[in-house]
Design an enzyme around this catalytic site. Structure first.
Site, PDB file in Angstrom:
ATOM      1  N   ASP A 145       5.744  -9.945  -3.233  1.00 51.48           N
ATOM      2  CA  ASP A 145       4.850 -11.074  -3.452  1.00 51.48           C
ATOM      3  C   ASP A 145       5.594 -12.140  -2.391  1.00 51.48           C
ATOM      4  OD1 ASP A 145       3.322 -12.895  -4.729  1.00 51.48           O
ATOM      5  OD2 ASP A 145       4.633 -13.649  -5.867  1.00 51.48           O
TER       6      ASP A 145
ATOM      7  N   ASP B  35       5.532 -15.934  -1.174  1.00 50.26           N
ATOM      8  CA  ASP B  35       4.946 -17.198  -1.318  1.00 50.26           C
ATOM      9  C   ASP B  35       5.235 -18.367  -0.343  1.00 50.26           C
ATOM     10  OD1 ASP B  35       3.605 -16.603  -3.666  1.00 50.26           O
ATOM     11  OD2 ASP B  35       5.264 -17.000  -4.992  1.00 50.26           O
TER      12      ASP B  35
ATOM     13  N   ARG C 199       3.292  -4.951  -8.529  1.00 49.84           N
ATOM     14  CA  ARG C 199       3.447  -5.379  -7.271  1.00 49.84           C
ATOM     15  C   ARG C 199       4.835  -5.184  -6.342  1.00 49.84           C
ATOM     16  NH1 ARG C 199       0.373 -10.902  -6.523  1.00 49.84           N
ATOM     17  NH2 ARG C 199       0.948 -10.208  -4.217  1.00 49.84           N
TER      18      ARG C 199
ATOM     19  N   ARG D 206       0.874  -1.114  -0.014  1.00 49.32           N
ATOM     20  CA  ARG D 206       0.046   0.021   0.014  1.00 49.32           C
ATOM     21  C   ARG D 206       0.946   1.218   0.041  1.00 49.32           C
ATOM     22  NH1 ARG D 206      -4.110  -1.763   4.255  1.00 49.32           N
ATOM     23  NH2 ARG D 206      -5.543  -2.995   3.120  1.00 49.32           N
TER      24      ARG D 206
HETATM   25  P1  AMP Z   1      -0.086 -14.564  -6.259  1.00 52.77           P
HETATM   26  O1  AMP Z   1      -0.945 -13.340  -6.833  1.00 52.77           O
HETATM   27  O2  AMP Z   1       0.939 -14.961  -7.362  1.00 52.77           O
HETATM   28  O3  AMP Z   1       0.530 -13.868  -4.907  1.00 52.77           O
HETATM   29  O4  AMP Z   1      -0.988 -15.598  -5.795  1.00 52.77           O
HETATM   30  C1  AMP Z   1      -1.747 -15.279  -4.715  1.00 52.77           C
HETATM   31  C2  AMP Z   1      -2.784 -16.424  -4.652  1.00 52.77           C
HETATM   32  O5  AMP Z   1      -2.397 -17.715  -4.495  1.00 52.77           O
HETATM   33  C3  AMP Z   1      -3.704 -16.372  -3.333  1.00 52.77           C
HETATM   34  O6  AMP Z   1      -5.043 -16.258  -3.470  1.00 52.77           O
HETATM   35  C4  AMP Z   1      -3.418 -17.646  -2.344  1.00 52.77           C
HETATM   36  O7  AMP Z   1      -4.342 -18.015  -1.823  1.00 52.77           O
HETATM   37  C5  AMP Z   1      -2.776 -18.668  -3.506  1.00 52.77           C
HETATM   38  N1  AMP Z   1      -1.937 -19.357  -3.116  1.00 52.77           N
HETATM   39  C6  AMP Z   1      -1.767 -20.915  -3.195  1.00 52.77           C
HETATM   40  N2  AMP Z   1      -0.866 -21.394  -2.735  1.00 52.77           N
HETATM   41  C7  AMP Z   1       0.034 -20.492  -1.956  1.00 52.77           C
HETATM   42  C8  AMP Z   1       1.137 -20.409  -1.303  1.00 52.77           C
HETATM   43  N3  AMP Z   1       1.830 -21.748  -0.913  1.00 52.77           N
HETATM   44  N4  AMP Z   1       1.898 -19.418  -1.074  1.00 52.77           N
HETATM   45  C9  AMP Z   1       1.205 -18.319  -1.365  1.00 52.77           C
HETATM   46  N5  AMP Z   1       0.014 -18.254  -2.066  1.00 52.77           N
HETATM   47  C10 AMP Z   1      -0.604 -19.121  -2.483  1.00 52.77           C
END
Ligand code: AMP
Length: 158
Positions: free
Chosen positions: A93, A95, A90, A81
């Site tokens: 990110d 993950d 973005r 934000r």
């Molecule tokens: P992104 O836009 O690439 O950050 O994807 C986000 C989406 O990925 C969210 O809706 C999460 O629920 C989903 N997602 C599924 N598995 C994972 C994971 N291991 N880590 C982070 N996001 C995940």
């Protein structure tokens, strides 16, 4: 305490600043954090955009997998934000790559993260901090997975 690994990426100018902010917030719920070096990688797909900054972190947490996802998403929001304009790139990110040795296939959460094993920008920083961690799906170590990447796919720079 669960042992978890996160991959961090940023495709806006000062990735280092966003990483610092994110790690500061992550430390509220993660202990014994290890940070991998930060790498630069070329954008794939839409190549007409800035280079990415990529890294990985290890931590230990009492949060369950879904709680961890909500927590990392709240940090993406907070950090993102800061300079967000609508449809802008973005800033960060986050993950979830591994959560202990769990294999999770829920609608909104897949662990190990899909396709992580094909991505140098995820595997190399994980290799730096945890070469011997075993991927519960393939049963291979992070080092083996990294070594298995085709040489022509390796282009990360510090
Ligand atoms: P992104 O836009 O690439 O950050 O994807 C986000 C989406 O990925 C969210 O809706 C999460 O629920 C989903 N997602 C599924 N598995 C994972 C994971 N291991 N880590 C982070 N996001 C995940």
């Amino acid at each position: 305490m669960a042992e978890i690994f996160l991959a961090l990426g940023s495709n806006v100018g000062d990735g280092d600043k966003y990483f610092d902010q994110a790690i500061n917030l992550l430390s509220e719920k993660l202990s014994n954090i290890l940070q991998a070096p930060r790498y630069k990688s070329k954008a794939v797909g839409f190549t007409d955009q800035a280079d990415f900054t990529n890294s990985a972190i290890y931590g230990e947490t009492k949060l369950g997998p879904q709680e961890l996802l909500k927590f990392t998403q709240s940090i993406e929001e907070k950090v993102g934000r800061i300079r967000r304009f609508r449809w802008g790139p973005r800033e960060i990110d986050i993950d979830i790559i591994f959560y202990d040795n769990l294999i999770i296939n829920e609608e909104d959460l897949t662990i190990p993260h899909p396709r992580f094993a094909e991505r140098e920008f995820v595997l190399k920083p994980m290799f730096d901090i945890a070469p011997d961690f075993i991927d519960p799906t393939s049963k291979m170590t992070v080092k083996n997975l990294y070594d298995n990447l085709p040489e022509e796919d390796k282009s990360l720079k510090l």
